[in-house]
Design a protein around this motif. Structure first.
Motif, mmCIF file in Angstrom:
data_model
loop_
_atom_site.group_PDB
_atom_site.id
_atom_site.type_symbol
_atom_site.label_atom_id
_atom_site.label_comp_id
_atom_site.label_asym_id
_atom_site.label_seq_id
_atom_site.Cartn_x
_atom_site.Cartn_y
_atom_site.Cartn_z
ATOM 1 N N UNK A 1 -6.584 -19.740 16.792
ATOM 2 C CA UNK A 1 -6.827 -20.881 15.897
ATOM 3 C C UNK A 1 -6.948 -20.415 14.451
ATOM 4 N N UNK A 2 -7.668 -19.327 14.232
ATOM 5 C CA UNK A 2 -7.801 -18.787 12.882
ATOM 6 C C UNK A 2 -6.447 -18.393 12.308
ATOM 7 N N UNK B 1 -3.485 -19.537 13.294
ATOM 8 C CA UNK B 1 -2.645 -20.728 13.146
ATOM 9 C C UNK B 1 -2.985 -21.500 11.875
ATOM 10 N N UNK B 2 -4.276 -21.705 11.618
ATOM 11 C CA UNK B 2 -4.664 -22.472 10.440
ATOM 12 C C UNK B 2 -4.336 -21.717 9.153
ATOM 13 N N UNK B 3 -4.446 -20.398 9.190
ATOM 14 C CA UNK B 3 -3.997 -19.603 8.037
ATOM 15 C C UNK B 3 -2.497 -19.833 7.825
ATOM 16 N N UNK B 4 -1.754 -19.891 8.917
ATOM 17 C CA UNK B 4 -0.311 -20.105 8.822
ATOM 18 C C UNK B 4 0.055 -21.466 8.279
ATOM 19 N N UNK B 5 -0.727 -22.496 8.625
ATOM 20 C CA UNK B 5 -0.442 -23.830 8.097
ATOM 21 C C UNK B 5 -0.595 -23.851 6.583
ATOM 22 N N UNK C 1 -2.943 -13.240 22.574
ATOM 23 C CA UNK C 1 -3.194 -12.912 21.174
ATOM 24 C C UNK C 1 -2.197 -11.846 20.725
ATOM 25 N N UNK C 2 -1.441 -12.085 19.658
ATOM 26 C CA UNK C 2 -0.438 -11.110 19.224
ATOM 27 C C UNK C 2 -1.076 -9.826 18.702
ATOM 28 N N UNK D 1 1.178 -17.270 9.501
ATOM 29 C CA UNK D 1 -0.144 -16.671 9.470
ATOM 30 C C UNK D 1 -0.097 -15.185 9.773
ATOM 31 N N UNK D 2 0.747 -14.794 10.727
ATOM 32 C CA UNK D 2 0.905 -13.382 11.062
ATOM 33 C C UNK D 2 1.498 -12.607 9.889
ATOM 34 N N UNK D 3 2.465 -13.216 9.211
ATOM 35 C CA UNK D 3 3.075 -12.578 8.045
ATOM 36 C C UNK D 3 2.042 -12.370 6.943
#
Length: 405
Positions: free
Chosen positions: A111-112, A114-118, A360-361, A387-389
């Motif tokens: 979730x953390x 994903x929301x960073x990615x948004x 979890x990646x 978010x991963x980037x």
């Protein structure tokens, strides 16, 4: 400090990583083995950017549920055991992760991210990145079983961003699924979730990157090998490639690439399927919908409806399984009979999604000082890519000052 960085992999993860590092001011080379970008697991996935629905497959009760699924034709999960050490290691770790505690921890981490990615994607779009059918219609998750619906309601953290709905309210949110209301326990609606076309997103990132003087695109086969005691070397088509840092974002291929380094990444390919239908526009749903019990997602992308489903554990490659494909078509016809009948060609696709046992990646540095990982995103690659980037860019740091130099 500005660095020369090679990113291996031209899917949504690798391209997003390259884009984030260019924004941070570095010199970036993207290496992709296929004839173009986004042709692997990124090509025709579900199209959902489901930032608030990121619970991983591993959870308490899933092994027992999976056993029931495997005895049912057209089940969401299938398992074919093979004499494959990678499969057995992954399955053992997966079963160990099927606890409430691990699921809560994994969900919080996802979730953390994903929301960073948004937030990150919003910034990229504000800077002009477009052309990938982005919309924000919200996401509706439909539940047929009371127990699953109650669990989902108890998991709501922000009532403004996730709303529990009655079956009647679900029908109002998305009339295309209104006929299912008598069979529903309820639904959860996330009004800020989004949809987009992942393959077009890859193409848009590549086009934007090619306009940057500090970016280079290379088509070729990458390999890694130990170099010095704490560094590895990159070769492209057998020739040494000089770079300061390497970010491995090659999906399932990363597993084999790291074996010469003495690293065994806990990745396994979970095969998924999708159909792309083109029914009459007035019959299509607008809201992004997930049928939770059948594990099927529906996302409208322009004049097309993307339907994605199924997890095949033990598939050797991305070839079509006719039985599984027929089951998906039957399910779509039963769920949306009018759309299925009028759509014509449904453009089937299948791909291997590189997953870790917990879901979890793996994002961060390796034991080699010049090698970082950005792998293992499973079915959430599109949702988690930005978010991963950003996480990789944080680890490496900006070139000099924040922003493009």
């Amino acid at each position: 400090m500005k660095q020369r960085i090679a990113v291996i992999g031209g899917g949504v993860i690798g391209l997003s990583t390259a884009y984030a590092l260019i924004r941070a001011g570095h010199d970036v080379t993207l290496v992709e083995r296929n004839e173009d970008v986004g042709l692997g697991a990124s090509y025709a996935n579900g199209g959902q950017l489901s930032y608030r629905y990121v619970s991983p497959l591993a959870d308490a009760g899933v092994p027992r549920q999976a056993l029931r699924w495997m005895l049912k034709s057209g089940s969401p999960v299938s398992l074919r055991l093979r004499a494959d050490p990678n499969q057995w290691r992954w399955m053992f770790s997966f079963l160990s992760a099927c606890t409430h505690k691990t699921n809560r921890q994994s969900t919080a981490a996802l979730l953390s991210l994903a929301l960073r990615g948004q937030d990150e994607l919003a910034a990229w779009r504000a800077e002009g990145l477009d052309g990938f059918m982005w919309r924000q219609p919200g996401k509706l998750v439909l539940y047929r079983q009371d127990a699953a619906f109650r669990k989902a309601m108890f998991s709501i953290h922000d009532a403004k961003l996730e709303r529990a709905l009655s079956p009647a309210d679900c029908a109002k949110i998305e009339p295309a699924f209104a006929h299912l209301a008598p069979d529903l326990a309820g639904g959860i609606f996330s009004p800020e979730d989004e949809v987009a076309d992942s393959h077009l997103f890859c193409k848009a990132l590549k086009a934007s990157l090619l306009c940057e003087p500090r970016f280079r695109y290379v088509q070729g086969n990458s390999s890694l090998a130990p170099d010095t005691e704490n560094r590895c070397e990159l070769k492209v088509d057998g020739r040494r490639f000089t770079t300061d840092l390497i970010v491995l974002a090659a999906g399932l291929g990363a597993r084999d690439m790291t074996i010469p380094l003495g690293i065994h990444l806990p990745l396994y390919g979970l095969k998924g399927y999708s159909l792309t239908l083109r029914p009459s526009p007035e019959t299509m749903p607008s809201v992004s919908v997930t049928d939770y019990d059948n594990r099927v997602v529906y996302a409208r992308l322009g004049d097309a409806l993307r339907v994605a489903a199924m997890v095949d554990i033990g598939a050797e490659d991305a070839t079509f399984n006719p039985t599984r494909l027929a089951s998906l078509r039957t399910l779509v016809k039963r769920t949306l009979p009018h759309i299925a009948d009028e759509s014509g060609n449904d453009n089937p696709w299948t791909g291997l999604r590189p997953a870790t046992p917990t879901g979890v990646p793996i994002i961060g540095r390796s034991r080699y000082t010049n090698l970082l990982f950005n792998v293992g995103h499973g079915a959430l690659g599109f949702t988690l890519c930005t978010g991963s980037a950003a996480r990789i860019a944080d680890i490496i740091g900006p070139a000099e000052t924040y922003g493009v130099q």
